[in-house]
Design an enzyme around this catalytic site. Structure first.
Site, PDB file in Angstrom:
ATOM      1  CG  PHE A  23      -2.079   0.933   1.115  1.00  0.00           C
ATOM      2  CD1 PHE A  23      -3.198   0.575   0.381  1.00  0.00           C
ATOM      3  CD2 PHE A  23      -2.041   2.165   1.719  1.00  0.00           C
ATOM      4  CE1 PHE A  23      -4.279   1.449   0.266  1.00  0.00           C
ATOM      5  CE2 PHE A  23      -3.106   3.040   1.612  1.00  0.00           C
ATOM      6  CZ  PHE A  23      -4.231   2.678   0.880  1.00  0.00           C
ATOM      7  CG  PHE A  58      -3.386  -3.553  10.610  1.00  0.00           C
ATOM      8  CD1 PHE A  58      -3.471  -2.769  11.751  1.00  0.00           C
ATOM      9  CD2 PHE A  58      -3.932  -4.830  10.655  1.00  0.00           C
ATOM     10  CE1 PHE A  58      -4.081  -3.238  12.898  1.00  0.00           C
ATOM     11  CE2 PHE A  58      -4.550  -5.308  11.797  1.00  0.00           C
ATOM     12  CZ  PHE A  58      -4.625  -4.515  12.927  1.00  0.00           C
ATOM     13  CD  GLU A  59      -2.399  -6.082   6.403  1.00  0.00           C
ATOM     14  OE1 GLU A  59      -3.611  -6.087   6.681  1.00  0.00           O
ATOM     15  OE2 GLU A  59      -1.829  -5.102   5.853  1.00  0.00           O
ATOM     16  CB  ILE A  83      -0.351   9.263   3.743  1.00  0.00           C
ATOM     17  CG1 ILE A  83       1.061   8.826   3.310  1.00  0.00           C
ATOM     18  CG2 ILE A  83      -0.581  10.738   3.433  1.00  0.00           C
ATOM     19  CD1 ILE A  83       1.292   8.794   1.818  1.00  0.00           C
ATOM     20  CB  ALA A  86     -10.991  12.964   5.388  1.00  0.00           C
ATOM     21  CB  THR A  87     -11.418   8.631   8.494  1.00  0.00           C
ATOM     22  OG1 THR A  87     -10.353   7.763   8.085  1.00  0.00           O
ATOM     23  CG2 THR A  87     -12.371   8.902   7.332  1.00  0.00           C
ATOM     24  CG  HIS A  89      -7.779   3.986   8.502  1.00  0.00           C
ATOM     25  ND1 HIS A  89      -8.269   2.753   8.885  1.00  0.00           N
ATOM     26  CD2 HIS A  89      -6.766   3.742   7.638  1.00  0.00           C
ATOM     27  CE1 HIS A  89      -7.565   1.808   8.280  1.00  0.00           C
ATOM     28  NE2 HIS A  89      -6.650   2.379   7.518  1.00  0.00           N
ATOM     29  CG  PHE A 114       8.984   1.915  13.236  1.00  0.00           C
ATOM     30  CD1 PHE A 114       8.012   0.944  13.106  1.00  0.00           C
ATOM     31  CD2 PHE A 114       8.614   3.248  13.191  1.00  0.00           C
ATOM     32  CE1 PHE A 114       6.676   1.293  12.936  1.00  0.00           C
ATOM     33  CE2 PHE A 114       7.282   3.609  13.021  1.00  0.00           C
ATOM     34  CZ  PHE A 114       6.312   2.625  12.901  1.00  0.00           C
ATOM     35  NE  ARG A 128       9.144  13.186   7.672  1.00  0.00           N
ATOM     36  CZ  ARG A 128       8.841  14.433   7.336  1.00  0.00           C
ATOM     37  NH1 ARG A 128       8.523  14.728   6.095  1.00  0.00           N
ATOM     38  NH2 ARG A 128       8.866  15.409   8.222  1.00  0.00           N
TER      39      ARG A 128
END
Length: 155
Positions: A23, A58-59, A83, A86-87, A89, A114, A128
């Site tokens: 992603f 997340f994985e 990134i 608007a939520t 999440h 990390f 970055r």
């Protein structure tokens, strides 16, 4: 004067796993390129590096933990990009990824670095991942190498 222990940054003989998110691939590929460049410039050959692509950030922690506990790698390098949208999440994902990577390192006792970007904008992520702010994939790889060295010195 106290005894000072500092790690060396060398990939000679070190087996590295890199877990990278698909992603936001346009950012993550640049992070992967940076990490690979750092490892090769510090002495790694292709057979010392295993790259595992996971669907999203997340994985990353579950794969990092599995790889760290497998006993086949000296370090695990986590790369991804979360990134803000608007939520809320972003807040949930970024916190869980950081927590999970830290838990993988703690539970396995091997370095889990990390290199997951948590940025407010795409522009910040681009900066970055090889623009103005360097490449955080490179930084994560170098950090992992140094930690492997430190742990070997303490054994």
């Amino acid at each position: 004067m106290p005894k000072l222990i500092e790690g060396k940054i060398s990939a000679q003989g070190i087996k590295c796993a890199i877990v990278v998110s698909r992603f936001n691939d346009f950012i993550c590929q640049r992070l992967l390129d940076g990490a690979m460049d750092a490892l090769v410039r510090h002495g790694a050959s292709d057979d010392q590096i295993t790259v595992i692509k996971v669907p999203g950030a997340f994985e990353i922690p579950s794969m990092a933990k599995r790889l760290a506990l497998a006993g086949r790698f000296d370090c695990v390098i986590c790369l991804g990009a979360v990134i803000r949208g608007a939520t809320p999440h972003f807040d949930h994902i970024s916190a869980q990824v950081a927590r999970g990577a830290a838990a993988a390192a703690y539970e396995s006792q091997i370095p889990v670095s990390f290199g997951v970007l948590t940025c407010d904008t795409i522009e910040q992520a681009i900066e970055r991942a090889g623009a103005k702010s360097g490449n955080k994939g490179w930084d994560a790889a170098v950090s992992a190498l140094e930690m492997v060295s430190l742990l070997k010195m303490l054994d």
